[in-house]
Motif scaffolding. Structure first.
Motif, short mmCIF file in Angstrom:
data_model
loop_
_atom_site.label_atom_id
_atom_site.label_comp_id
_atom_site.label_asym_id
_atom_site.label_seq_id
_atom_site.Cartn_x
_atom_site.Cartn_y
_atom_site.Cartn_z
N GLY A 16 -3.74 -1.16 7.38
CA GLY A 16 -2.80 -0.97 6.41
C GLY A 16 -1.87 -2.50 7.00
N THR A 30 -3.89 0.18 3.47
CA THR A 30 -4.41 -0.95 2.05
C THR A 30 -6.00 -1.52 2.47
OG1 THR A 30 -3.92 -3.33 3.80
CG2 THR A 30 -1.77 -2.02 1.99
N VAL A 44 3.38 -4.98 -3.82
CA VAL A 44 1.98 -3.84 -3.87
C VAL A 44 2.45 -2.88 -4.91
CG1 VAL A 44 1.14 -2.27 -1.59
CG2 VAL A 44 1.89 -4.31 -1.13
N TYR A 58 -0.76 4.29 -0.37
CA TYR A 58 -2.04 3.45 -0.27
C TYR A 58 -1.00 2.15 -0.70
CZ TYR A 58 -4.75 7.66 1.76
OH TYR A 58 -4.49 8.63 2.64
N PHE A 60 -2.37 -1.60 -2.89
CA PHE A 60 -2.59 -2.61 -3.80
C PHE A 60 -2.93 -3.87 -3.91
CE2 PHE A 60 -4.05 2.13 -3.97
CZ PHE A 60 -5.04 2.20 -3.06
N LYS A 61 -3.25 -5.00 -4.01
CA LYS A 61 -2.87 -6.04 -3.94
C LYS A 61 -2.87 -5.89 -5.73
CE LYS A 61 -2.11 -10.16 -2.36
NZ LYS A 61 -1.67 -10.54 -1.67
#
Length: 182
Positions: A16, A30, A44, A58, A60-61
């Motif tokens: 991450g 990530t 993010v 958590y 994510f793009k």
């Protein structure tokens, strides 16, 4: 629930990133931390998991990646620790396509995904996932005609992308039917 965090990526680790905002560094797990660049400002999209003994973020793009992650973790027997490598090893469109085509072998290439779990993923998610990353224009009239003929939505979506939209609607239908029969 946290939706996203916007800050500077201060550290990249194997599982991450650490993203700094307002003087606080947040550890965010990530799927592929190397898509981020150290020292750059990034947005993010987050999922925060709160358990008795754990508070994890958590990241994510894209929203589509997060949406697929949320669907995956709702599959029986599949948690975040299995979902993250799935997203790391495949792209959103490829994973959705594998699920819709019932491609068990593709799903089994991911760590900790055996035949039983791959079948469960397909059972729970087939036909329920749509990718916004596919930028192909869809002819709604063609979709309606194929639905009225009794074809299933995942099959229609797969075929419509391959049909030349510059053709007349009659020719588009003929071309789609040829592809569906294969």
């Amino acid at each position: 629930m946290l939706d996203f965090i916007n800050g500077i990526v201060s550290d990249i680790e194997s599982d991450g990133i650490v993203i700094e905002t307002s003087g606080i560094g947040f550890k965010v797990f990530t799927p592929n931390p190397y898509v981020f660049k150290e020292g750059e400002t990034s947005k993010v999209y987050l999922y925060n998991q709160i358990r008795e003994d754990e508070y994890s973020l958590y990241g994510f793009k894209t929203k589509e990646e997060r949406s697929l992650f949320l669907k995956l973790i709702n599959v029986k027997g599949l948690g975040p620790k299995i979902a993250m490598p799935i997203l790391a090893g495949g792209n959103v469109v490829g994973i959705i396509d594998a699920i819709d085509r019932e491609n068990i072998l593709y799903l089994q290439k991911f760590p900790k995904v055996g035949e039983k779990l791959a079948r469960q993923i397909i059972l729970d998610l087939k036909g329920k996932l749509v990718s916004k990353e596919e930028n192909t224009p869809i002819n709604n009239e063609l979709v309606e005609v194929l639905e009225s003929l009794g074809y299933k939505k995942p099959d229609i979506n797969r075929v419509v992308k391959e049909v030349d939209s510059s053709l007349s609607i009659e020719m588009q239908i003929k071309e789609a039917l040829k592809l569906l029969v294969r």
